[in-house]
Structure formats: structure tokens, C-alpha cells
Design a protein around this motif. Structure first.
Motif, PDB file in Angstrom:
ATOM      1  N   TYR A 140      23.142  46.072   1.663  1.00  0.00           N
ATOM      2  CA  TYR A 140      23.452  46.369   0.267  1.00  0.00           C
ATOM      3  C   TYR A 140      24.893  45.994  -0.064  1.00  0.00           C
ATOM      4  CZ  TYR A 140      19.113  48.904  -0.743  1.00  0.00           C
ATOM      5  OH  TYR A 140      17.800  49.240  -0.982  1.00  0.00           O
ATOM      6  N   ALA A 141      25.828  46.276   0.852  1.00  0.00           N
ATOM      7  CA  ALA A 141      27.236  45.958   0.609  1.00  0.00           C
ATOM      8  C   ALA A 141      27.452  44.444   0.517  1.00  0.00           C
ATOM      9  CB  ALA A 141      28.095  46.553   1.726  1.00  0.00           C
ATOM     10  N   MET A 142      26.766  43.672   1.366  1.00  0.00           N
ATOM     11  CA  MET A 142      26.902  42.217   1.312  1.00  0.00           C
ATOM     12  C   MET A 142      26.422  41.671  -0.028  1.00  0.00           C
ATOM     13  SD  MET A 142      25.271  39.349   3.882  1.00  0.00           S
ATOM     14  CE  MET A 142      26.137  40.057   5.278  1.00  0.00           C
ATOM     15  N   SER A 143      25.313  42.186  -0.513  1.00  0.00           N
ATOM     16  CA  SER A 143      24.806  41.722  -1.800  1.00  0.00           C
ATOM     17  C   SER A 143      25.754  42.087  -2.941  1.00  0.00           C
ATOM     18  CB  SER A 143      23.420  42.323  -2.057  1.00  0.00           C
ATOM     19  OG  SER A 143      22.473  41.812  -1.137  1.00  0.00           O
ATOM     20  N   SER A 152      27.552  25.525  -5.050  1.00  0.00           N
ATOM     21  CA  SER A 152      28.377  26.682  -4.685  1.00  0.00           C
ATOM     22  C   SER A 152      27.687  27.971  -5.115  1.00  0.00           C
ATOM     23  CB  SER A 152      29.768  26.571  -5.322  1.00  0.00           C
ATOM     24  OG  SER A 152      29.676  26.544  -6.739  1.00  0.00           O
ATOM     25  N   VAL A 153      27.020  27.926  -6.270  1.00  0.00           N
ATOM     26  CA  VAL A 153      26.192  29.062  -6.679  1.00  0.00           C
ATOM     27  C   VAL A 153      25.073  29.285  -5.666  1.00  0.00           C
ATOM     28  CG1 VAL A 153      24.606  29.925  -8.444  1.00  0.00           C
ATOM     29  CG2 VAL A 153      26.723  28.804  -9.122  1.00  0.00           C
ATOM     30  N   ALA A 154      24.487  28.189  -5.191  1.00  0.00           N
ATOM     31  CA  ALA A 154      23.409  28.299  -4.203  1.00  0.00           C
ATOM     32  C   ALA A 154      23.895  28.972  -2.930  1.00  0.00           C
ATOM     33  CB  ALA A 154      22.850  26.912  -3.891  1.00  0.00           C
ATOM     34  N   ALA A 155      25.118  28.646  -2.503  1.00  0.00           N
ATOM     35  CA  ALA A 155      25.651  29.253  -1.283  1.00  0.00           C
ATOM     36  C   ALA A 155      25.847  30.760  -1.449  1.00  0.00           C
ATOM     37  CB  ALA A 155      26.981  28.587  -0.909  1.00  0.00           C
ATOM     38  N   VAL A 156      26.349  31.157  -2.621  1.00  0.00           N
ATOM     39  CA  VAL A 156      26.543  32.589  -2.873  1.00  0.00           C
ATOM     40  C   VAL A 156      25.205  33.305  -2.938  1.00  0.00           C
ATOM     41  CG1 VAL A 156      27.396  34.280  -4.530  1.00  0.00           C
ATOM     42  CG2 VAL A 156      28.748  32.246  -4.022  1.00  0.00           C
ATOM     43  N   LEU A 157      24.230  32.688  -3.585  1.00  0.00           N
ATOM     44  CA  LEU A 157      22.911  33.306  -3.679  1.00  0.00           C
ATOM     45  C   LEU A 157      22.248  33.407  -2.308  1.00  0.00           C
ATOM     46  CD1 LEU A 157      21.540  31.623  -6.926  1.00  0.00           C
ATOM     47  CD2 LEU A 157      22.402  33.954  -6.660  1.00  0.00           C
ATOM     48  N   ALA A 158      22.484  32.406  -1.443  1.00  0.00           N
ATOM     49  CA  ALA A 158      21.945  32.482  -0.088  1.00  0.00           C
ATOM     50  C   ALA A 158      22.562  33.651   0.676  1.00  0.00           C
ATOM     51  CB  ALA A 158      22.202  31.173   0.648  1.00  0.00           C
ATOM     52  N   ALA A 159      23.864  33.869   0.488  1.00  0.00           N
ATOM     53  CA  ALA A 159      24.508  35.019   1.136  1.00  0.00           C
ATOM     54  C   ALA A 159      23.974  36.331   0.575  1.00  0.00           C
ATOM     55  CB  ALA A 159      26.020  34.938   0.939  1.00  0.00           C
ATOM     56  N   ARG A 191      20.935  36.796  -0.609  1.00  0.00           N
ATOM     57  CA  ARG A 191      19.609  36.974  -0.011  1.00  0.00           C
ATOM     58  C   ARG A 191      19.703  37.359   1.462  1.00  0.00           C
ATOM     59  NH1 ARG A 191      16.521  38.529  -3.612  1.00  0.00           N
ATOM     60  NH2 ARG A 191      18.585  39.262  -4.205  1.00  0.00           N
ATOM     61  N   THR A 192      20.784  36.932   2.123  1.00  0.00           N
ATOM     62  CA  THR A 192      21.002  37.370   3.503  1.00  0.00           C
ATOM     63  C   THR A 192      21.168  38.881   3.561  1.00  0.00           C
ATOM     64  OG1 THR A 192      22.013  35.259   4.124  1.00  0.00           O
ATOM     65  CG2 THR A 192      22.533  37.173   5.502  1.00  0.00           C
ATOM     66  N   GLY A 193      21.940  39.413   2.619  1.00  0.00           N
ATOM     67  CA  GLY A 193      22.077  40.869   2.546  1.00  0.00           C
ATOM     68  C   GLY A 193      20.750  41.544   2.285  1.00  0.00           C
ATOM     69  N   LYS A 194      19.938  40.961   1.411  1.00  0.00           N
ATOM     70  CA  LYS A 194      18.611  41.523   1.155  1.00  0.00           C
ATOM     71  C   LYS A 194      17.756  41.472   2.407  1.00  0.00           C
ATOM     72  CE  LYS A 194      14.530  40.989  -1.799  1.00  0.00           C
ATOM     73  NZ  LYS A 194      14.458  42.397  -2.173  1.00  0.00           N
ATOM     74  N   GLY A 195      17.871  40.365   3.165  1.00  0.00           N
ATOM     75  CA  GLY A 195      17.112  40.264   4.406  1.00  0.00           C
ATOM     76  C   GLY A 195      17.494  41.327   5.418  1.00  0.00           C
ATOM     77  N   LEU A 196      18.770  41.647   5.499  1.00  0.00           N
ATOM     78  CA  LEU A 196      19.210  42.669   6.448  1.00  0.00           C
ATOM     79  C   LEU A 196      18.712  44.061   6.067  1.00  0.00           C
ATOM     80  CD1 LEU A 196      22.931  41.649   7.148  1.00  0.00           C
ATOM     81  CD2 LEU A 196      21.017  41.562   8.756  1.00  0.00           C
ATOM     82  N   ARG A 197      18.673  44.347   4.781  1.00  0.00           N
ATOM     83  CA  ARG A 197      18.409  45.729   4.368  1.00  0.00           C
ATOM     84  C   ARG A 197      16.935  46.056   4.188  1.00  0.00           C
ATOM     85  NH1 ARG A 197      20.491  43.692  -0.932  1.00  0.00           N
ATOM     86  NH2 ARG A 197      18.791  43.780  -2.452  1.00  0.00           N
ATOM     87  N   THR A 198      16.095  45.060   3.912  1.00  0.00           N
ATOM     88  CA  THR A 198      14.739  45.353   3.465  1.00  0.00           C
ATOM     89  C   THR A 198      13.912  46.057   4.532  1.00  0.00           C
ATOM     90  OG1 THR A 198      14.796  43.470   1.962  1.00  0.00           O
ATOM     91  CG2 THR A 198      12.635  44.361   2.537  1.00  0.00           C
ATOM     92  N   ALA A 199      13.874  45.508   5.756  1.00  0.00           N
ATOM     93  CA  ALA A 199      13.035  46.119   6.795  1.00  0.00           C
ATOM     94  C   ALA A 199      13.525  47.517   7.189  1.00  0.00           C
ATOM     95  CB  ALA A 199      12.968  45.201   8.011  1.00  0.00           C
TER      96      ALA A 199
END
Length: 456
Positions: free
Chosen positions: A100-103, A118-125, A127-135
């Protein structure tokens, strides 16, 4: 997918009898509030993102498809990492909080970037935060309630989460209406709201209590030796979980032909010739339907079979695609029909899939197993976004949508035929099918208390 052993087996597995429901656990309510606030932040960005990238920054449909797929794919492997770390450390709240903090940080970073990639890179990061928190978050929900009420618990959570998805586009619409620098103002407000979600998680969410055998002894039994904490089972244990592989395969096959909602909103906006300022209202209507249907869909899945409800949700998505392709004139009925079907699709698939998988998994691998399932679905949707964006660029939006609808229909027909064949085979050899027969979330028979048999 495998067959239910009937109500007796459900009772042996600790499922609540119909009509006798326990209160929704506090963990589910608080995590629902966290998700609601976070989704306000996320959907503020999501509501304006397609127009911001395609109309504002000049991104082509192919590039947008690649970006949409990147958002799906960026979460894939990180879901397994987040789930595995949460299970090994037993710190599911901490891992979820890091995501959650990363997002939240990424929402602020959108103010500093101005090119498509550059927007894509930020959005990928993000989504990385979402990937960490969801499970880890879904594991906390699953572990807080009995197996027979998983659908209801996830329905409550997804309803609260969707309340944020409903409010987020409305907030974006309001900011765009009054702000001079509309997109920058949306990103600023979004970042502030995301920080509030992190604070709520840290202050009010509690870890699920450990099993009694792993807790410290009470004073009356202070001399009793405390059993050592068992090591976390390896990933190979998941391969032996009955039904999990078929569930992952079903979710991945359907995800390969699932058209992303951003694409559907763009297609609907073109059909309706809707002005750009009203574009954020399209997700609002879909979210309103999702909000009203999430809890009833979860209860229906608990009673009638999670596999049936999950497949039925994809039938609704197919209906939305066919409505957009229909030759009748565009108008309010088209908009209402497409957005209603899209909202019902998410209500009958999102939480229902997690509810189906939760009871199959051992406690020690709950987050990891859910992450594996989410990863299979995310990877297939990553491929789906890339393929749809490429098909749109090469053949046009109508042909691309028709191809996706045809593939989805083929997978649904194949999955339904396989489930029907297994049900007939089980009945032929004396199996019993309860309300959830053929359901991917059905409960296997207990080894010590077999379910009732039919007469020979």
C-alpha cells in the motif's frame, strides 16, 4: 474442479449451516475500509488515464494495450513473492502495508513525469505495490472466517472496495470540473487519499491470531512445553492441493479473452460520442452495479457453487461485448446495458474466485496459494491486453472485440462441457452433488467423515 460431497461433508469441514450466519469479522470490515480509501485514490487516476494517455499524450491503441498489459503483468510474479514472504514470516499485515505504501508513493510520482513511457514506469511500480499487497490482504480475509462463509466475507470486502471505485471517478470528475490544471490536481488529491489508506491499515488492522498450538501457554499451564513453530511448507505442497490446478487453469483460460474495462470504456465512449469531461462517469456506473451486487453474488456462490457463479460472470462479460458490437443505434439503453453487465461481471468473479480458492489451501500457504492463482490470472490478462491492443491497431476495434468475444465463448463452452461431463461421471459411480456440485470452490469430503452415498 471437483465435486462436492454434499451437505454432510460441508458440515464436517466446518461450514456454517444455511440460515445461521456469524457476524462479519472485524478484520474484513477494517480491510474493506482500507481498500475503499485506497480505491478512491486509484480510481481517480484510472478514470482519467485512458484519455490522458491517448488524447493528452498521443499514445496509440497498440501502445496503450502494451501499457495496460504491463500493469497486469507487473503484478504477476510480485504476487507470489508477496504471498510467500507473508506466509514464511507470518507478517501478512506488514507485507500488505509495504504494498500500500509503494502505491501511495507512485501516485505522488505521477506529478513528476510527462511522457508516455515514464508514466508507464510509474504505473508499473504502482502495480508492483498492488502485487505485493493483494495476496496477504486476501489471506487475512480468508483466515478470519469459516470456509462456508468465504463468499460472503469476500463479497463484503469487495463491496466496500467498490464503494471506493464508485467515489474515485466522481472525485476525478469534480476535480476536472473545477481545476485549471485538471490532471495534475487529480494526481495530487489521489496521492493524499492513498496516504490515508496506509495510515488506516497501520492503526486498525490486526494480524489473524495464530492457531492455539502455536500460542504461548497460559499461566495455569506455564510448565507445559510449547511446541516449536512448524516450518512453512514448500511450494511443491501446492501441487498436491486438490482442485487448485484446475482452478488456475480455468481462470487463466478465461483471462486470456477478457477485454480490459479500460478498452470497453473507450469503445463505449466512441459509440456514444461522449465528451471527454464525462468519460470518468463511465466507471462510476459500473462500480455502482458492482457495489450493489458484490454481497448477493458472494452469498449466491456460497449456496449454489462458486464455479457456477464464476463462469456465469464471464457470460455477462460476453454479453457486454456483444452489446457494443450490436448494430442498433447508440443511446442510453446501450450505455446502461454495457455498464450493468460489466459491473455484474466483476461482482460475480473477483471475490468469488478468491472465495473458491481459500478453503482449498492450508493455513500456512494461504497467501502463497492465492498469489499463485492471482498470478495465473494476471499473466493471462497481460497477454489479453497485448493481443487486444495489437488487434485493434491492425484490424480495428470492431474486429478485435469480435475476436475476443469468440474466444471467450469457446472457453466458456469448453469449461461447461468438462464440468457437465464430470458431474455425469460422478453420478454414474455413486457420487453426490450438493448445491455446489461442479464448483471450483466446493469442499472435498472429510477423510474421517465421508459424505452420504447413494444407494447401490
Amino acid at each position: 474442479m471437483y465435486l462436492s460431497a454434499g451437505r454432510a461433508a460441508d458440515t464436517a469441514q466446518g461450514l456454517a449451516p444455511p440460515g445461521r450466519r456469524t457476524p462479519v469479522p472485524a478484520t474484513v470490515i477494517v480491510l474493506g475500509l482500507v481498500s475503499m480509501v485506497t480505491d478512491v485514490s486509484a480510481e481517480m487516476v484510472t478514470a482519467v488515464l485512458p484519455l490522458y494517455l491517448v488524447a493528452g499524450l498521443g499514445m496509440t491503441p497498440l501502445a496503450f494495450g502494451a501499457l495496460d498489459g504491463l500493469q497486469q503483468g507487473a503484478t504477476a510474479l510480485l504476487r507470489i513473492v508477496g504471498g510467500r514472504v507473508a506466509d514464511r514470516t507470518r507478517r501478512r499485515k506488514l507485507v500488505a502495508g509495504a504494498g500500500y505504501a509503494m502505491s501511495a508513493a507512485c501516485k505522488a510520482a505521477l506529478l513528476a513525469v510527462a511522457t508516455p513511457w515514464s508514466v508507464a514506469a510509474v504505473l508499473a511500480a504502482d502495480r508492483t505495490g498492488k502485487g505485493l499487497r493483494t495476496a496477504p490482504r486476501d489471506a487475512l480475509i480468508s483466515l478470519s472466517c469459516p470456509p462456508g462463509e468465504q463468499g460472503r466475507a469476500f463479497g463484503v470486502h469487495r463491496a466496500m472496495d467498490t464503494a471506493g471505485a464508485l467515489l474515485g471517478p466522481l472525485a476525478a470528475f469534480g476535480v476536472l470540473w473545477v481545476a485549471v490544471d485538471g490532471y495534475g490536481a487529480v494526481f495530487t488529491v489521489s496521492a493524499c487519499v492513498a496516504v490515508l489508506g496506509v495510515v488506516l491499515l497501520g492503526l486498525f488492522v490486526r494480524e489473524t491470531p495464530a492457531p492455539a498450538s502455536t500460542r504461548a501457554p497460559t499461566p495455569a499451564r506455564a510448565r507445559t512445553p510449547v511446541p516449536a513453530r512448524a516450518p512453512t511448507p514448500g511450494l511443491r505442497t501446492l501441487l498436491r492441493v486438490p482442485g487448485l490446478g484446475a482452478l488456475c487453469l480455468t481462470a487463466a483460460a478465461l483471462g486470456l479473452f477478457t477485454v480490459g474495462d479500460a478498452f470497453l470504456y473507450l469503445l463505449l465512449q466512441r459509440r456514444l460520442d461522449l465528451p471527454a469531461v464525462y468519460f470518468p462517469l463511465l466507471p462510476v456506473a459500473a462500480a455502482a452495479v458492482f457495489l450493489s451486487a458484490a454481497l448477493p453474488a458472494g452469498r449466491l456462490a456460497d449456496r449454489r457453487g462458486r464455479h457456477r457463479v464464476f463462469l456465469g460472470g464471464h457470460v455477462l462479460l460476453l454479453g457486454a461485448c456483444l452489446l457494443i458490437l450490436a448494430p442498433f443505434p447508440a443511446g442510453p439503453f446501450l450505455a446502461v446495458g454495457v455498464l450493468s453487465l460489466l459491473g455484474l461481471f466483476y461482482a460475480t468473479t473477483d471475490g468469488v474466485l478468491m472465495a473458491a480458492a481459500g478453503p482449498l489451501l492450508p493455513r500456512e500457504l494461504r497467501a502463497t496459494g492465492l498469489a499463485v492463482l492471482q498470478t495465473a490470472q494476471a499473466l493471462s490478462r497481460f497477454a489479453a491486453s497485448l493481443l487486444f491492443g495489437a488487434a485493434w491497431t491492425l484490424w480495428g476495434p470492431g474486429t478485435a472485440l469480435a475476436a475476443a468475444a469468440g474466444g471467450l465463448l469457446l472457453v466458456l463452452a469448453s469449461t461447461g462441457a468438462i464440468a457437465s461431463y464430470r458431474i455425469r461421471g460422478a453420478r454414474r459411480f455413486g457420487g453426490v452433488s450438493g448445491p455446489g456440485a461442479g464448483g471450483c470452490g466446493s469442499t472435498p469430503p472429510s477423510p474421517s467423515r465421508p459424505g452420504p452415498r447413494r444407494g447401490r
